[in-house]
Write a protein that holds these residues in place. Sequence first.
Motif, PDB file in Angstrom:
ATOM      1  N   VAL A  29      -7.474   0.112  22.058  1.00 34.20           N
ATOM      2  CA  VAL A  29      -6.454  -0.588  21.450  1.00 34.20           C
ATOM      3  C   VAL A  29      -6.704  -2.040  21.198  1.00 34.20           C
ATOM      4  N   VAL A  30      -7.125  -2.722  22.533  1.00 31.22           N
ATOM      5  CA  VAL A  30      -7.191  -4.291  22.497  1.00 31.22           C
ATOM      6  C   VAL A  30      -8.244  -4.714  21.518  1.00 31.22           C
ATOM      7  N   ARG A  31      -9.678  -4.091  21.658  1.00 32.65           N
ATOM      8  CA  ARG A  31     -10.784  -4.161  20.764  1.00 32.65           C
ATOM      9  C   ARG A  31     -10.502  -4.148  19.246  1.00 32.65           C
ATOM     10  N   PRO A  32     -10.012  -3.149  18.936  1.00 32.04           N
ATOM     11  CA  PRO A  32      -9.737  -3.118  17.229  1.00 32.04           C
ATOM     12  C   PRO A  32      -8.547  -4.109  17.060  1.00 32.04           C
ATOM     13  N   ARG A  33      -7.669  -4.389  17.819  1.00 34.02           N
ATOM     14  CA  ARG A  33      -6.624  -5.372  17.351  1.00 34.02           C
ATOM     15  C   ARG A  33      -7.482  -6.834  17.289  1.00 34.02           C
ATOM     16  N   ILE A  34      -8.235  -7.147  18.210  1.00 34.05           N
ATOM     17  CA  ILE A  34      -8.923  -8.276  18.293  1.00 34.05           C
ATOM     18  C   ILE A  34      -9.893  -8.293  16.819  1.00 34.05           C
TER      19      ILE A  34
END
Length: 158
Positions: A24-29
Amino acid sequence: MNKVPLTVTGANKLREELDELKSVVRPRIIAAIAEAREHGDLKENAEYHAAREQQSFTEGRIAEIEAKLSNANIIDVTKMDANGKVIFGATVEIEDLDTEKVVTYQIVGEDEANIKEGRISVGSPIARALIGKEVEDVVTVKAPGGDVEYEILSIKYI
């Protein structure tokens, strides 16, 4: 590197956080960095620099969790034969003999410890005093304000 004790619950929480960071976090960044790049000049682009800083923090946390899990000695207290003694992962109810205050602690690994949630590190003075003891044993804990005596009221392996 030494193996670090970790409860099954603690290992599961770390795995959940790792999954959240990776999926979730890595793709959003990555999307935020791509969007910020589209705005042009990267030298003066605050959005780009903020996203890169967040990416650096996230990647560091991913590496930290992966290292903790690879060096973990995951202990399932429900599958151990403790013979009624306090062991790593046990939940212990103790009474301060001076104040008659009763508290319950689970003895966990350093990374899982959270006094507000009743989880104390296996390396803490109270945990070290309790390990190997049985119900009705009295233990003395060296505290900054002087020695404190506790009686073990119950031990649970959950």
